[in-house]
Scaffold this active site. Structure first.
Site, PDB file in Angstrom:
ATOM      1  N   CYS A 115     -24.372   2.488  51.872  1.00  0.00           N
ATOM      2  CA  CYS A 115     -24.510   2.327  50.423  1.00  0.00           C
ATOM      3  C   CYS A 115     -24.355   0.842  50.081  1.00  0.00           C
ATOM      4  O   CYS A 115     -23.419   0.179  50.549  1.00  0.00           O
ATOM      5  CB  CYS A 115     -23.490   3.167  49.675  1.00  0.00           C
ATOM      6  SG  CYS A 115     -23.702   4.936  49.955  1.00  0.00           S
ATOM      7  N   CYS A 334     -11.696   2.474  44.787  1.00  0.00           N
ATOM      8  CA  CYS A 334     -12.910   3.089  45.345  1.00  0.00           C
ATOM      9  C   CYS A 334     -13.837   2.024  45.895  1.00  0.00           C
ATOM     10  O   CYS A 334     -14.156   1.064  45.213  1.00  0.00           O
ATOM     11  CB  CYS A 334     -13.705   3.832  44.277  1.00  0.00           C
ATOM     12  SG  CYS A 334     -12.815   5.121  43.462  1.00  0.00           S
TER      13      CYS A 334
HETATM   14  N1  SAH Z   1     -18.729   8.946  51.638  1.00  0.00           N
HETATM   15  C1  SAH Z   1     -18.201   9.700  50.530  1.00  0.00           C
HETATM   16  C2  SAH Z   1     -16.736   9.405  50.347  1.00  0.00           C
HETATM   17  C3  SAH Z   1     -16.432   8.039  49.746  1.00  0.00           C
HETATM   18  S1  SAH Z   1     -15.788   8.352  48.179  1.00  0.00           S
HETATM   19  C4  SAH Z   1     -19.016   9.415  49.281  1.00  0.00           C
HETATM   20  O1  SAH Z   1     -19.821   8.497  49.314  1.00  0.00           O
HETATM   21  O2  SAH Z   1     -18.885  10.150  48.312  1.00  0.00           O
HETATM   22  C5  SAH Z   1     -15.689   6.818  47.488  1.00  0.00           C
HETATM   23  C6  SAH Z   1     -16.427   6.733  46.168  1.00  0.00           C
HETATM   24  O3  SAH Z   1     -16.379   5.378  45.738  1.00  0.00           O
HETATM   25  C7  SAH Z   1     -17.912   7.086  46.304  1.00  0.00           C
HETATM   26  O4  SAH Z   1     -18.382   7.690  45.145  1.00  0.00           O
HETATM   27  C8  SAH Z   1     -18.506   5.710  46.467  1.00  0.00           C
HETATM   28  O5  SAH Z   1     -19.871   5.698  46.193  1.00  0.00           O
HETATM   29  C9  SAH Z   1     -17.697   4.910  45.493  1.00  0.00           C
HETATM   30  N2  SAH Z   1     -17.759   3.467  45.726  1.00  0.00           N
HETATM   31  C10 SAH Z   1     -18.145   2.837  46.851  1.00  0.00           C
HETATM   32  N3  SAH Z   1     -18.065   1.493  46.688  1.00  0.00           N
HETATM   33  C11 SAH Z   1     -17.609   1.287  45.441  1.00  0.00           C
HETATM   34  C12 SAH Z   1     -17.281   0.109  44.700  1.00  0.00           C
HETATM   35  N4  SAH Z   1     -17.385  -1.084  45.234  1.00  0.00           N
HETATM   36  N5  SAH Z   1     -16.819   0.283  43.432  1.00  0.00           N
HETATM   37  C13 SAH Z   1     -16.665   1.510  42.919  1.00  0.00           C
HETATM   38  N6  SAH Z   1     -16.930   2.647  43.580  1.00  0.00           N
HETATM   39  C14 SAH Z   1     -17.408   2.539  44.819  1.00  0.00           C
END
Ligand code: SAH
Length: 355
Positions: A115, A334
Site C-alpha cells: 500500500c 496506524c
Molecule cells: N493489512 C491490514 C492490517 C493493517 S491495519 C489492512 O491493511 O487492513 C492498519 C490500517 O492503517 C489499515 O487500514 C491501513 O491501510 C492503515 N494505514 C496504513 N498506513 C497508514 C498511514 N500512514 N496513516 C493512516 N493509516 C494508515
C-alpha cells in the site's frame, strides 16, 4: 527441531497426547498453564507429574518474545518492539482508553501488499508469524500491566495482512477466544482488518464471529489500484458484492477504513462516491487522517477538509467515526509500524524499573 508448544492448536496437542498414551485431560491442564496462568517454563506446571513435564521439556520448546524496546507515548499509548526466536522483529501497540485497553497486534513480519501510504509496506514481507508468535504478543504485553489491569480488546491491525496468514491467524484467534483453556477474550472484542482478500473474508465470516474491518481508502478502482495494488486482484465490485452477501448478524456492521490523504482521496466528490459504494451494506466508516512517516510524500489534509469529508457522510446517513491518531509521537499510529529504525526524540524509552 523441537517445536514451540504454543504453535500447536489444542487439537494438535490432544493428538500428540493420544500418540504418547497420555490422558486427554492433560491437554486442558497444559493449555491452562500456558494461556491462563502464563507459565514460562514446564517446571512451573506443578499439578502435572514430574515425568510428564520432563517429557514435554524434551519434546517442545516454550519460546517467548523478547522485548527489545518499550516506548510510551505522551497520550499513554505503549509500543513494543519484539524480537522473534529467529531475530525477525515485530511491533504491537497497547492503547488505553477510558473503558477499555486495546492491544493492536501483528500477524506478519513486514507486509507484502505494498500500500502506497503505509510504512510497513516499505519492509516487504519478511515472513508469516506462527500462531504462538501472534498469541505471545498478548501474553507479553499483559505481563507489563498492573496486577488488576487486563487487555479487554484486540485488533489485528499491526504489521502484516492477517488474511494472507490465514491458518496461523485462525489458530491464534482460537486460543485468544477460548474461555475454558484459552485467554478468554470475547470475539465481539476482537477486530480483524484486511486489505480486502475476498475468498478469505468469506471464509473468516463463516468460521469466526470476530468483527471485520476492511481497508477501503478510495471509492473508485482507478484510485484504489494506485494506492493499493491488491485492488488489481480483487476489484471494488467484487469486494462490495462479497460484503453484501456476508452473513453479518443484525446488530453488527462492517467497518470500512478510509485513510485521508490530502489532495488524493479527500475531495467531497470522493465522499459522495464513497456513500454510493456503501449503499446496501450495513457499514460504518473509520476516517483515519494520514499519519506521516519518514520517506512518505503523502500529507494529512487540513482539519477543515477532514471535517467537510465527514460531514458529507454524516448528512447522507453513513455512520462515520474519526480515528484520532494515538501514539503518533512514538510512530505507533496506524500505518507507522516499521519494526526497527524509527527513533524518536519526544518520547523517552521506559526503564525496566519503571515498567
Ligand atoms: N493489512 C491490514 C492490517 C493493517 S491495519 C489492512 O491493511 O487492513 C492498519 C490500517 O492503517 C489499515 O487500514 C491501513 O491501510 C492503515 N494505514 C496504513 N498506513 C497508514 C498511514 N500512514 N496513516 C493512516 N493509516 C494508515
Amino acid at each position: 527441531m523441537k517445536r514451540n508448544i504454543k504453535d500447536l492448536s489444542f487439537k494438535e496437542f490432544m493428538a500428540h497426547l493420544t500418540q504418547r498414551r497420555e490422558p486427554a485431560y492433560r491437554a486442558q491442564q497444559v493449555w491452562q498453564w500456558l494461556f491462563q496462568k502464563r507459565a514460562s517454563g514446564f517446571a512451573e506446571m506443578t499439578n502435572l507429574p514430574a515425568l510428564f513435564r520432563a517429557r514435554l521439556d524434551e519434546e517442545f520448546t516454550m519460546n517467548r518474545l523478547a522485548v527489545l524496546r518499550r516506548l510510551e507515548s505522551l497520550d499513554g499509548t505503549v509500543k513494543f518492539l519484539f524480537a522473534l526466536a529467529d531475530g525477525a522483529t515485530i511491533e504491537s501497540v497497547l492503547i488505553p482508553e477510558t473503558k477499555r485497553l486495546t492491544l493492536c497486534i501483528s500477524t506478519q513480519a513486514g507486509c507484502g501488499f505494498g500500500c502506497a501510504f503505509c510504512a510497513t509496506a516499505v519492509l516487504g514481507l519478511k515472513r508469516n508469524l506462527t500462531s504462538g508468535e501472534i498469541v505471545d504478543q498478548v501474553l507479553e504485553a499483559s505481563r507489563t500491566l498492573a496486577p488488576d489491569a487486563r487487555i479487554t480488546n484486540v485488533v489485528l491491525m499491526g504489521m502484516g495482512e492477517p488474511l494472507a496468514n490465514y491458518t496461523q491467524t485462525l489458530k491464534a484467534l482460537d486460543i485468544m477466544t477460548d474461555t475454558i483453556w484459552g485467554i478468554g477474550i470475547s470475539p465481539r472484542r476482537i477486530t480483524l482488518s484486511t486489505v480486502g482478500l475476498v475468498p478469505q473474508i468469506r471464509r473468516l465470516m463463516e468460521e469466526t464471529t470476530v468483527n471485520l474491518a476492511i481497508s477501503l481508502h478510495a471509492p473508485t478502482d482507478e484510485l484504489r489500484a494506485r494506492l493499493m495494488p491488491v485492488n488489481r486482484k480483487y476489484s471494488l465490485v467484487e469486494l462490495m458484492d462479497c460484503c453484501r452477501a456476508l452473513p453479518i448478524p443484525r446488530r453488527k456492521r462492517i467497518t470500512f477504513e478510509y485513510v485521508l490523504l490530502s489532495g488524493v482521496n479527500d475531495s467531497l466528490q470522493c465522499a459522495h462516491e464513497l456513500c454510493e459504494l456503501l449503499r446496501g451494506i450495513r457499514s460504518k466508516v473509520n476516517v483515519i487522517p494520514f499519519n506521516p512517516h519518514p520517506g512518505s510524500s503523502f500529507q494529512r489534509p487540513p482539519d477543515e477538509s477532514i471535517e467537510a469529508f465527514q460531514q458529507v457522510l454524516h448528512q447522507r446517513g453513513v455512520q462515520v467515526n474519526l480515528r484520532r491518531p494515538r501514539g503518533d509521537d512514538i510512530a505507533a499510529a496506524c500505518g507507522q509500524l516499521q519494526g526497527e529504525e524509527q527513533g524518536n526524540r519526544r518520547a523517552r524509552p521506559m526503564m525496566a524499573a519503571e515498567a
